[in-house]
Design a protein around this motif. Structure first.
Motif, PDB file in Angstrom:
ATOM      1  N   ILE A 134      -1.981  -2.738  -4.272  1.00 53.19           N
ATOM      2  CA  ILE A 134      -2.566  -2.965  -2.941  1.00 53.19           C
ATOM      3  C   ILE A 134      -2.113  -1.920  -1.932  1.00 53.19           C
ATOM      4  O   ILE A 134      -2.306  -2.090  -0.734  1.00 53.19           O
ATOM      5  N   LYS A 135      -1.503  -0.843  -2.405  1.00 54.85           N
ATOM      6  CA  LYS A 135      -0.984   0.139  -1.462  1.00 54.85           C
ATOM      7  C   LYS A 135      -2.123   0.771  -0.656  1.00 54.85           C
ATOM      8  O   LYS A 135      -3.267   0.838  -1.112  1.00 54.85           O
ATOM      9  N   ALA A 136      -1.768   1.223   0.531  1.00 53.97           N
ATOM     10  CA  ALA A 136      -2.761   1.840   1.406  1.00 53.97           C
ATOM     11  C   ALA A 136      -3.209   3.180   0.835  1.00 53.97           C
ATOM     12  O   ALA A 136      -2.425   3.911   0.226  1.00 53.97           O
ATOM     13  N   ARG A 137      -4.487   3.484   1.048  1.00 51.38           N
ATOM     14  CA  ARG A 137      -5.032   4.764   0.592  1.00 51.38           C
ATOM     15  C   ARG A 137      -5.691   5.489   1.758  1.00 51.38           C
ATOM     16  O   ARG A 137      -6.197   4.862   2.686  1.00 51.38           O
ATOM     17  N   VAL A 138      -5.650   6.816   1.693  1.00 48.66           N
ATOM     18  CA  VAL A 138      -6.281   7.630   2.743  1.00 48.66           C
ATOM     19  C   VAL A 138      -7.756   7.266   2.829  1.00 48.66           C
ATOM     20  O   VAL A 138      -8.445   7.179   1.811  1.00 48.66           O
ATOM     21  N   GLY A 139      -8.241   7.031   4.053  1.00 50.16           N
ATOM     22  CA  GLY A 139      -9.638   6.698   4.264  1.00 50.16           C
ATOM     23  C   GLY A 139      -9.953   5.218   4.187  1.00 50.16           C
ATOM     24  O   GLY A 139     -11.093   4.819   4.432  1.00 50.16           O
ATOM     25  N   GLU A 140      -8.975   4.375   3.842  1.00 51.45           N
ATOM     26  CA  GLU A 140      -9.207   2.936   3.730  1.00 51.45           C
ATOM     27  C   GLU A 140      -9.218   2.319   5.125  1.00 51.45           C
ATOM     28  O   GLU A 140      -8.211   2.344   5.831  1.00 51.45           O
ATOM     29  N   GLU A 149       1.873  -6.244   3.625  1.00 51.45           N
ATOM     30  CA  GLU A 149       3.199  -6.221   4.245  1.00 51.45           C
ATOM     31  C   GLU A 149       4.241  -6.883   3.351  1.00 51.45           C
ATOM     32  O   GLU A 149       5.376  -6.422   3.256  1.00 51.45           O
ATOM     33  N   GLU A 150       3.877  -7.988   2.690  1.00 50.29           N
ATOM     34  CA  GLU A 150       4.825  -8.694   1.837  1.00 50.29           C
ATOM     35  C   GLU A 150       5.223  -7.843   0.635  1.00 50.29           C
ATOM     36  O   GLU A 150       6.405  -7.766   0.270  1.00 50.29           O
ATOM     37  N   ALA A 151       4.249  -7.188   0.005  1.00 46.32           N
ATOM     38  CA  ALA A 151       4.558  -6.323  -1.138  1.00 46.32           C
ATOM     39  C   ALA A 151       5.375  -5.109  -0.697  1.00 46.32           C
ATOM     40  O   ALA A 151       6.303  -4.669  -1.402  1.00 46.32           O
ATOM     41  N   HIS A 152       5.046  -4.569   0.463  1.00 50.24           N
ATOM     42  CA  HIS A 152       5.780  -3.424   1.008  1.00 50.24           C
ATOM     43  C   HIS A 152       7.218  -3.820   1.330  1.00 50.24           C
ATOM     44  O   HIS A 152       8.175  -3.095   1.009  1.00 50.24           O
ATOM     45  N   ARG A 153       7.375  -4.980   1.933  1.00 53.38           N
ATOM     46  CA  ARG A 153       8.703  -5.489   2.261  1.00 53.38           C
ATOM     47  C   ARG A 153       9.532  -5.704   0.988  1.00 53.38           C
ATOM     48  O   ARG A 153      10.709  -5.324   0.928  1.00 53.38           O
ATOM     49  N   GLU A 154       8.912  -6.317  -0.028  1.00 55.73           N
ATOM     50  CA  GLU A 154       9.622  -6.608  -1.269  1.00 55.73           C
ATOM     51  C   GLU A 154      10.111  -5.326  -1.940  1.00 55.73           C
ATOM     52  O   GLU A 154      11.228  -5.279  -2.486  1.00 55.73           O
ATOM     53  N   LEU A 155       9.305  -4.274  -1.875  1.00 58.29           N
ATOM     54  CA  LEU A 155       9.702  -3.004  -2.478  1.00 58.29           C
ATOM     55  C   LEU A 155      10.926  -2.424  -1.774  1.00 58.29           C
ATOM     56  O   LEU A 155      11.895  -1.994  -2.423  1.00 58.29           O
TER      57      LEU A 155
END
Length: 245
Positions: A134-140, A149-155
């Motif tokens: 679910i990571k952010a991609r250029v142009g999304e 945010e939850e996955a980003h936080r967990e990482l």
């Protein structure tokens, strides 16, 4: 918000009553935190206890307890004789939080390398695999979501977690939440995070091969760039709010 916590009739003094009260309090805390971080409860807005109790369907006591915990985390302000208010935002506070974040995350990462083991590697692989989907991609052009945010936080928390310091991890967690709120205000779509999202792969690889200095340099670059991105795009106009999800 339309979210209600069901009331239950439980005999006084029963173990179930204690468990239910704890569960209700935890649910209240999680919901309030989510609504503050998403800015559904706007920065600086007054938190009237009786109004919130009706809206969330919960008693005053667990509500007050939850607000007290959030005040300790820097997301709520307790005002003498005036009750509670969502913590305001400002450029000065943003810069302060960004500076402290950089210092404490690098400290935690350094300690994590001292205690690195195979379990750290395993947990990092799991956290990175969850984020990569679910990571952010250029142009999304879709909004940054609570799931992202939850996955980003967990990482991030997994990367730092091997430091084995509950005190330091609590501070990292509190700061992450405060940065989260600023990010939701500043960055309307995932595309803003598209470029620097790729940093996580390089950071994870450096951690896995136990390259302490490279990993610290990569994390520092990532945090500095992320903090700069937020500050360059944020508006402190209370009417210019990030879109609700």
């Amino acid at each position: 918000m339309g979210w209600m916590i069901g009331h239950r009739d439980v005999p006084a003094g029963s173990d179930r009553g204690v468990g239910d009260a704890h569960s209700l309090g935890e649910a209240m805390l999680l919901r309030l935190r989510a609504d503050i971080l998403s800015t559904d409860l706007a920065p600086g807005s007054k938190l009237a206890l009786h109004h919130l109790a009706r809206q969330y369907g919960i008693g005053i006591t667990p509500l007050r307890d939850a607000l007290g915990q959030l005040a300790g985390d820097g997301l709520v302000v307790m005002e003498s004789q005036k009750g509670f208010r969502v913590a305001p935002v400002s450029r000065e506070d943003l810069r302060d939080v960004c500076d402290i974040r950089l210092r404490v995350e690098l400290m935690a990462l350094d300690l994590a390398f001292d205690r690195a083991d195979a379990d750290w590697d395993r947990r990092m692989k799991v956290a990175h695999a969850a984020f990569i989907h679910i990571k952010a991609r250029v142009g999304e052009d879709t909004p940054i979501t609570a799931e992202w945010e939850e996955a980003h936080r967990e990482l991030h928390m997994t990367l730092l977690g091997a430091c084995a310091s509950p005190t330091l991890m609590r501070l990292c967690s509190q700061i992450h939440d405060r940065i989260h709120r600023y990010r939701r205000i500043a960055l309307p779509t995932k595309s803003y995070m598209g470029g620097i999202s790729d940093d996580h792969f390089e950071i994870s690889k450096a951690a896995h091969r136990r390259d302490r200095e490279s990993c610290k340099a990569l994390l520092q670059r990532h945090l500095v760039e992320s903090n700069r991105l937020i500050e360059e795009n944020i508006s402190f106009d209370t009417k210019a709010r990030a879109p609700r999800l």
